[in-house]
Design a protein around this motif. Structure first.
Motif, PDB file in Angstrom:
ATOM      1  N   ALA A  19       0.832  -1.154   0.121  1.00  0.00           N
ATOM      2  CA  ALA A  19       0.056  -0.050   0.008  1.00  0.00           C
ATOM      3  C   ALA A  19       0.776   1.225   0.164  1.00  0.00           C
ATOM      4  CB  ALA A  19      -0.906   0.000   1.320  1.00  0.00           C
ATOM      5  N   ALA A  20       1.761   1.329   0.812  1.00  0.00           N
ATOM      6  CA  ALA A  20       2.739   2.346   0.888  1.00  0.00           C
ATOM      7  C   ALA A  20       3.573   2.495  -0.539  1.00  0.00           C
ATOM      8  CB  ALA A  20       3.756   2.285   2.028  1.00  0.00           C
ATOM      9  N   ALA A  21       3.915   1.630  -1.106  1.00  0.00           N
ATOM     10  CA  ALA A  21       4.660   1.735  -2.535  1.00  0.00           C
ATOM     11  C   ALA A  21       3.701   2.183  -3.394  1.00  0.00           C
ATOM     12  CB  ALA A  21       5.203   0.356  -2.669  1.00  0.00           C
ATOM     13  N   LYS A  22       2.287   1.691  -3.447  1.00  0.00           N
ATOM     14  CA  LYS A  22       1.439   2.212  -4.395  1.00  0.00           C
ATOM     15  C   LYS A  22       1.259   3.727  -4.339  1.00  0.00           C
ATOM     16  CE  LYS A  22      -1.521   1.474  -7.656  1.00  0.00           C
ATOM     17  NZ  LYS A  22      -1.245   1.143  -8.836  1.00  0.00           N
ATOM     18  N   ARG A  52      -8.387  -2.338   1.868  1.00  0.00           N
ATOM     19  CA  ARG A  52      -8.384  -1.079   1.692  1.00  0.00           C
ATOM     20  C   ARG A  52      -7.335  -0.613   2.978  1.00  0.00           C
ATOM     21  NH1 ARG A  52     -12.481   2.105   2.999  1.00  0.00           N
ATOM     22  NH2 ARG A  52     -13.305   0.506   4.479  1.00  0.00           N
ATOM     23  N   PHE A  53      -6.486   0.343   2.562  1.00  0.00           N
ATOM     24  CA  PHE A  53      -5.379   0.922   3.515  1.00  0.00           C
ATOM     25  C   PHE A  53      -5.385   2.620   3.198  1.00  0.00           C
ATOM     26  CE2 PHE A  53      -4.235  -3.358   2.626  1.00  0.00           C
ATOM     27  CZ  PHE A  53      -3.899  -3.947   3.917  1.00  0.00           C
ATOM     28  N   ARG A  54      -4.980   3.189   4.458  1.00  0.00           N
ATOM     29  CA  ARG A  54      -4.795   4.635   4.540  1.00  0.00           C
ATOM     30  C   ARG A  54      -3.205   4.787   4.802  1.00  0.00           C
ATOM     31  NH1 ARG A  54      -8.388   7.164   8.041  1.00  0.00           N
ATOM     32  NH2 ARG A  54      -9.794   7.480   5.926  1.00  0.00           N
ATOM     33  N   VAL A  55      -2.630   5.514   3.837  1.00  0.00           N
ATOM     34  CA  VAL A  55      -1.033   5.864   4.271  1.00  0.00           C
ATOM     35  C   VAL A  55      -1.035   7.386   4.441  1.00  0.00           C
ATOM     36  CG1 VAL A  55       1.229   5.587   3.227  1.00  0.00           C
ATOM     37  CG2 VAL A  55      -0.588   3.821   2.531  1.00  0.00           C
ATOM     38  N   THR A  56      -0.259   7.742   5.792  1.00  0.00           N
ATOM     39  CA  THR A  56       0.062   9.114   5.766  1.00  0.00           C
ATOM     40  C   THR A  56       1.651   9.246   6.369  1.00  0.00           C
ATOM     41  OG1 THR A  56      -0.490   8.479   8.306  1.00  0.00           O
ATOM     42  CG2 THR A  56      -2.415   9.333   6.816  1.00  0.00           C
ATOM     43  N   ARG A  66      14.262  21.080  -1.438  1.00  0.00           N
ATOM     44  CA  ARG A  66      14.454  20.728  -0.015  1.00  0.00           C
ATOM     45  C   ARG A  66      13.198  21.166   0.616  1.00  0.00           C
ATOM     46  NH1 ARG A  66      15.847  15.945   1.219  1.00  0.00           N
ATOM     47  NH2 ARG A  66      17.005  15.920   3.053  1.00  0.00           N
ATOM     48  N   ARG A  67      12.142  20.604   0.736  1.00  0.00           N
ATOM     49  CA  ARG A  67      10.873  20.968   1.555  1.00  0.00           C
ATOM     50  C   ARG A  67      10.165  19.583   1.672  1.00  0.00           C
ATOM     51  NH1 ARG A  67       5.956  21.191  -1.714  1.00  0.00           N
ATOM     52  NH2 ARG A  67       6.654  20.871  -4.036  1.00  0.00           N
ATOM     53  N   SER A  68       9.020  19.634   2.809  1.00  0.00           N
ATOM     54  CA  SER A  68       8.582  18.516   3.231  1.00  0.00           C
ATOM     55  C   SER A  68       7.187  18.824   3.299  1.00  0.00           C
ATOM     56  CB  SER A  68       8.891  18.286   4.872  1.00  0.00           C
ATOM     57  OG  SER A  68       8.097  17.242   5.385  1.00  0.00           O
ATOM     58  N   VAL A  69       6.322  17.791   2.573  1.00  0.00           N
ATOM     59  CA  VAL A  69       5.133  18.042   2.480  1.00  0.00           C
ATOM     60  C   VAL A  69       4.483  16.624   3.187  1.00  0.00           C
ATOM     61  CG1 VAL A  69       3.169  18.099   0.672  1.00  0.00           C
ATOM     62  CG2 VAL A  69       5.295  19.094   0.328  1.00  0.00           C
ATOM     63  N   GLY A  70       3.454  16.971   3.897  1.00  0.00           N
ATOM     64  CA  GLY A  70       2.609  16.070   4.724  1.00  0.00           C
ATOM     65  C   GLY A  70       1.366  15.330   3.416  1.00  0.00           C
ATOM     66  N   PHE A  71       1.332  14.157   3.659  1.00  0.00           N
ATOM     67  CA  PHE A  71       0.478  13.270   2.648  1.00  0.00           C
ATOM     68  C   PHE A  71      -0.630  12.488   3.526  1.00  0.00           C
ATOM     69  CE2 PHE A  71       3.685  10.531   2.563  1.00  0.00           C
ATOM     70  CZ  PHE A  71       3.028   9.283   2.502  1.00  0.00           C
ATOM     71  N   LEU A  72      -1.816  12.165   2.798  1.00  0.00           N
ATOM     72  CA  LEU A  72      -2.638  11.052   3.214  1.00  0.00           C
ATOM     73  C   LEU A  72      -2.812  10.489   1.771  1.00  0.00           C
ATOM     74  CD1 LEU A  72      -5.769  11.161   5.397  1.00  0.00           C
ATOM     75  CD2 LEU A  72      -5.882  10.563   2.906  1.00  0.00           C
ATOM     76  N   CYS A  73      -2.864   9.317   1.552  1.00  0.00           N
ATOM     77  CA  CYS A  73      -3.265   8.470   0.188  1.00  0.00           C
ATOM     78  C   CYS A  73      -3.989   7.241   1.027  1.00  0.00           C
ATOM     79  CB  CYS A  73      -1.844   8.181  -0.399  1.00  0.00           C
ATOM     80  SG  CYS A  73      -2.137   6.942  -1.659  1.00  0.00           S
ATOM     81  N   GLU A  74      -5.021   6.947   0.020  1.00  0.00           N
ATOM     82  CA  GLU A  74      -5.856   5.586   0.430  1.00  0.00           C
ATOM     83  C   GLU A  74      -6.073   4.898  -0.962  1.00  0.00           C
ATOM     84  OE1 GLU A  74      -9.754   6.755   2.034  1.00  0.00           O
ATOM     85  OE2 GLU A  74      -9.058   7.482   3.815  1.00  0.00           O
ATOM     86  N   LEU A  86      -3.678  -3.048  -6.556  1.00  0.00           N
ATOM     87  CA  LEU A  86      -4.467  -1.750  -5.649  1.00  0.00           C
ATOM     88  C   LEU A  86      -4.428  -0.501  -6.631  1.00  0.00           C
ATOM     89  CD1 LEU A  86      -2.368  -1.931  -2.420  1.00  0.00           C
ATOM     90  CD2 LEU A  86      -4.667  -2.468  -2.653  1.00  0.00           C
ATOM     91  N   LYS A  87      -5.428   0.419  -6.310  1.00  0.00           N
ATOM     92  CA  LYS A  87      -5.639   1.694  -6.973  1.00  0.00           C
ATOM     93  C   LYS A  87      -5.891   2.625  -5.905  1.00  0.00           C
ATOM     94  CE  LYS A  87     -10.670   1.349  -7.775  1.00  0.00           C
ATOM     95  NZ  LYS A  87     -11.653   1.331  -8.717  1.00  0.00           N
ATOM     96  N   VAL A  88      -5.187   3.638  -6.268  1.00  0.00           N
ATOM     97  CA  VAL A  88      -5.108   5.088  -5.364  1.00  0.00           C
ATOM     98  C   VAL A  88      -6.661   5.616  -5.383  1.00  0.00           C
ATOM     99  CG1 VAL A  88      -4.345   7.245  -4.765  1.00  0.00           C
ATOM    100  CG2 VAL A  88      -2.818   5.417  -5.714  1.00  0.00           C
ATOM    101  N   THR A  89      -7.260   5.925  -4.208  1.00  0.00           N
ATOM    102  CA  THR A  89      -8.728   6.437  -4.414  1.00  0.00           C
ATOM    103  C   THR A  89      -8.762   7.867  -3.901  1.00  0.00           C
ATOM    104  OG1 THR A  89      -9.227   5.304  -2.310  1.00  0.00           O
ATOM    105  CG2 THR A  89     -10.010   4.197  -4.541  1.00  0.00           C
ATOM    106  N   ARG A  90      -7.788   8.168  -3.102  1.00  0.00           N
ATOM    107  CA  ARG A  90      -7.736   9.505  -2.497  1.00  0.00           C
ATOM    108  C   ARG A  90      -6.194   9.927  -2.333  1.00  0.00           C
ATOM    109  NH1 ARG A  90      -9.929  10.460   3.707  1.00  0.00           N
ATOM    110  NH2 ARG A  90      -9.443  12.714   3.529  1.00  0.00           N
TER     111      ARG A  90
END
Length: 110
Positions: A19-22, A52-56, A66-74, A86-90
């Motif tokens: 899931a994290a790799a996707k 289903r998985f949520r990756v943050t 050089r910048r850091s960006v927060g993310f959420l991926c489902e 798997l497919k990314v839905t969010r």
């Protein structure tokens, strides 16, 4: 003979890693890093059930950006995806860091 501790599953660990790799490339692209190499930090994978998985976490761009960006991926199961299934839905990026009290931290410098 050694084995996995009761209650742990290598399948669960593998599914989290998949899931994290996707999410990796789509998150980097959405954060504006294109396909440049990025580093992921503080990754958390939550099992939402039914495959289903949520990756943050945070994605850090290459040295010249050089910048850091927060993310959420489902992600959810996709039988047509032959590589990871798997497919990314969010995807959400540029989420502000959250302190342990739950309040968002101050603005970020560019």
């Amino acid at each position: 003979m050694g084995g996995i501790a009761a209650g742990c599953s290598t399948d669960r660990l593998d599914a989290s890693a998949i899931a994290a790799a996707k999410c990796s490339l789509p998150v980097g692209e959405k954060a504006g890093f294109g396909d440049d190499p990025t580093e992921k930090r503080d990754i958390t994978v939550t099992d939402l059930g039914d495959g289903r998985f949520r990756v943050t976490g945070f994605v850090v761009g290459p040295p010249e950006q050089r910048r850091s960006v927060g993310f959420l991926c489902e992600v959810e199961p996709d039988p047509t995806d032959q590589l990871r299934g798997l497919k990314v839905t969010r995807i959400e990026v540029d989420l502000p860091p959250v302190t342990t009290s739950g309040a968002a931290e101050g603005g970020q410098e560019s």
